[in-house]
Design a protein around this motif. Sequence first.
Motif, PDB file in Angstrom:
ATOM      1  N   ARG A   1     -52.280  35.867 -26.523  1.00  0.00           N
ATOM      2  CA  ARG A   1     -51.323  36.928 -26.839  1.00  0.00           C
ATOM      3  C   ARG A   1     -49.996  36.341 -26.180  1.00  0.00           C
ATOM      4  O   ARG A   1     -49.648  36.227 -25.120  1.00  0.00           O
ATOM      5  CB  ARG A   1     -51.668  38.119 -25.970  1.00  0.00           C
ATOM      6  CG  ARG A   1     -50.719  39.406 -26.303  1.00  0.00           C
ATOM      7  CD  ARG A   1     -51.240  40.467 -25.692  1.00  0.00           C
ATOM      8  NE  ARG A   1     -50.256  41.555 -25.659  1.00  0.00           N
ATOM      9  CZ  ARG A   1     -49.898  42.530 -24.624  1.00  0.00           C
ATOM     10  NH1 ARG A   1     -51.017  42.704 -23.688  1.00  0.00           N
ATOM     11  NH2 ARG A   1     -49.193  43.437 -24.643  1.00  0.00           N
ATOM     12  N   VAL A   2     -49.117  36.165 -27.148  1.00  0.00           N
ATOM     13  CA  VAL A   2     -47.395  36.005 -26.805  1.00  0.00           C
ATOM     14  C   VAL A   2     -46.773  37.423 -26.805  1.00  0.00           C
ATOM     15  O   VAL A   2     -46.636  38.043 -27.533  1.00  0.00           O
ATOM     16  CB  VAL A   2     -46.873  35.184 -27.932  1.00  0.00           C
ATOM     17  CG1 VAL A   2     -45.320  34.868 -27.510  1.00  0.00           C
ATOM     18  CG2 VAL A   2     -47.734  34.006 -27.880  1.00  0.00           C
ATOM     19  N   ILE A   3     -46.310  37.578 -25.440  1.00  0.00           N
ATOM     20  CA  ILE A   3     -45.617  38.964 -25.183  1.00  0.00           C
ATOM     21  C   ILE A   3     -44.116  38.965 -25.394  1.00  0.00           C
ATOM     22  O   ILE A   3     -43.681  39.491 -26.486  1.00  0.00           O
ATOM     23  CB  ILE A   3     -46.015  39.498 -24.269  1.00  0.00           C
ATOM     24  CG1 ILE A   3     -47.798  39.458 -23.803  1.00  0.00           C
ATOM     25  CG2 ILE A   3     -45.606  40.841 -23.485  1.00  0.00           C
ATOM     26  CD1 ILE A   3     -48.021  39.883 -22.326  1.00  0.00           C
ATOM     27  N   GLU A   4     -43.487  38.263 -24.741  1.00  0.00           N
ATOM     28  CA  GLU A   4     -42.078  38.029 -24.521  1.00  0.00           C
ATOM     29  C   GLU A   4     -41.532  36.936 -23.945  1.00  0.00           C
ATOM     30  O   GLU A   4     -42.033  36.287 -23.214  1.00  0.00           O
ATOM     31  CB  GLU A   4     -41.509  39.472 -23.854  1.00  0.00           C
ATOM     32  CG  GLU A   4     -41.971  39.611 -22.567  1.00  0.00           C
ATOM     33  CD  GLU A   4     -41.288  40.976 -21.815  1.00  0.00           C
ATOM     34  OE1 GLU A   4     -40.157  41.300 -22.266  1.00  0.00           O
ATOM     35  OE2 GLU A   4     -42.040  41.624 -21.095  1.00  0.00           O
ATOM     36  N   ALA A   5     -40.102  36.848 -24.128  1.00  0.00           N
ATOM     37  CA  ALA A   5     -39.486  35.709 -23.454  1.00  0.00           C
ATOM     38  C   ALA A   5     -38.176  36.362 -22.679  1.00  0.00           C
ATOM     39  O   ALA A   5     -37.866  37.387 -23.334  1.00  0.00           O
ATOM     40  CB  ALA A   5     -39.149  34.586 -24.223  1.00  0.00           C
ATOM     41  N   ARG A   6     -37.537  35.622 -21.938  1.00  0.00           N
ATOM     42  CA  ARG A   6     -36.469  36.129 -21.054  1.00  0.00           C
ATOM     43  C   ARG A   6     -35.483  35.271 -20.733  1.00  0.00           C
ATOM     44  O   ARG A   6     -35.982  34.256 -20.205  1.00  0.00           O
ATOM     45  CB  ARG A   6     -36.958  37.175 -19.982  1.00  0.00           C
ATOM     46  CG  ARG A   6     -35.961  37.828 -19.135  1.00  0.00           C
ATOM     47  CD  ARG A   6     -36.559  38.412 -18.118  1.00  0.00           C
ATOM     48  NE  ARG A   6     -37.349  39.408 -18.419  1.00  0.00           N
ATOM     49  CZ  ARG A   6     -38.117  40.355 -17.780  1.00  0.00           C
ATOM     50  NH1 ARG A   6     -38.118  40.259 -16.236  1.00  0.00           N
ATOM     51  NH2 ARG A   6     -39.214  41.161 -18.150  1.00  0.00           N
TER      52      ARG A   6
END
Length: 487
Positions: A217-222
């Motif tokens: 599961r790829v959730i987010e990047a920051r």
Amino acid sequence: MEDDAYCGGQISSSFFLCQMDNYQVREERFWLELTSVLVWVVVEHLLQVHLKLSADALEVRKCPLFKEMQICIQINDRNTDQETDAENANSDPPPIPQGISPDRKSSSDTSRSSYSFTRRISNFEAIRRPSSPLLDIKPIEFWALGSKKEIVQPKVFRKANVPEDYFRKFEPRLYSVDSSNDDVEALTDDEILSKYQLGMLHFSTQYDLLHNSLIVRVIEARDLPPPISYDGSRQDMAHSNPYVKMCLLPDQKNSRQTGVKRKTQNPVFEERYTFEIPFLEAQRRTLLLTVVDFDKFSRHCVIGKVTMPLNEVDLVKGGHWWKALIPSSQNEVELGELLISLNYLPSAGRLNVDIIRAKQLLQTDMSQGSDPFVKVQLVHGLKLVKTKKTSCMKGTIDPFYNESFSFKVPVEELEDISLVFTVYGHNMKSSNDFVGRIVIGQYSTGGPESTHWRRLLNVHRTSSAQWHSLRSRSECDRVSLASLEVT
């Protein structure tokens, strides 16, 4: 009577002593002969070992050094004989009792000759010692047995004139073998983030034992960095269009990728992907997540990557991780691959082309997936003759076509033909997006394309299928004249 008896007893005792002496002489002669044979065998063996007379025995006997050694040995034997004769002449021989037969005298001569022979052997052994002044036998160098012996002078090493700032020009980082990975493994996520400043990626993994599949599961990047344009064609240099590609190393072909998030440095993906793989095999793999910046007008650029060996985590329990991105050695994403089959029928003069499938095509749409199709163009010499194209596959980067095309090509013109294959992404609002291209034929774009074409020319009436890696438009225009003739 008493005198006769006395004389008879004396004679009998003398005869007995003579017989005993003859027995001792025979025994001594036997042992001397045996000793002499053994000594000569040992000497001959030592000489063969020392001189290494195996296959080059004849050459060694012909060489001047061997002849000199034989002459020295003969001279030494002659001197030894002379010394022995002189000693025998000066020394008084042992007295021979009266009444002893000539056989006793001959036995004495035999013992004397045996003594002389033993003396000669001992002298010969002394000659072979390096300390002897007569002859010093050294190992023979067979390479120096020619008529002229070359004198080899030692090389003189001269100090090169090296400028003082010569070694200052070296850059150690250019000679390191992937030392960055070793440095990264020793750093924490905070240290990696402060060192490279490529942002962080939030993802999770869990293994489904019921369906034998790994869920990523790829959730987010920051805090992703601003975009980089290598060819100056990037228009928006303030915002990125990121997406994530993932695979299980070492298999990089079976990959997945998220949708493109438009103009953001903090994208939120919230996408799940499944890899069907046995549990034991999954523990031997390494999860690779690559964050890529989408660029419609040039190749996509890699922002950073995250790697995680799956044997270091509890796959069944699962978990969430924030990982700092590290630089990748691959600055650009591959354009994809195309599977093509060619066949020529000389009797009918037909060139048959089969577009079978493509995989891992470069995504050209901001939304999920792409709509790719393939355009096939026939070029005779430097003139465009015919253009055909496949159907458009909706929402996929791994399309299956299985479409065939046939071109009328006479046998005498076959060697002057070039086939240009171009993959586009269908775009409803504007012109189609270029994905990649290859040229097969007279003006091939590379070695694999030339090999495929030669196989077609050599074997007619037989289909020949091969995977080809797509190339950029600029690369094809640089190496193939046929690419310049098509749009």
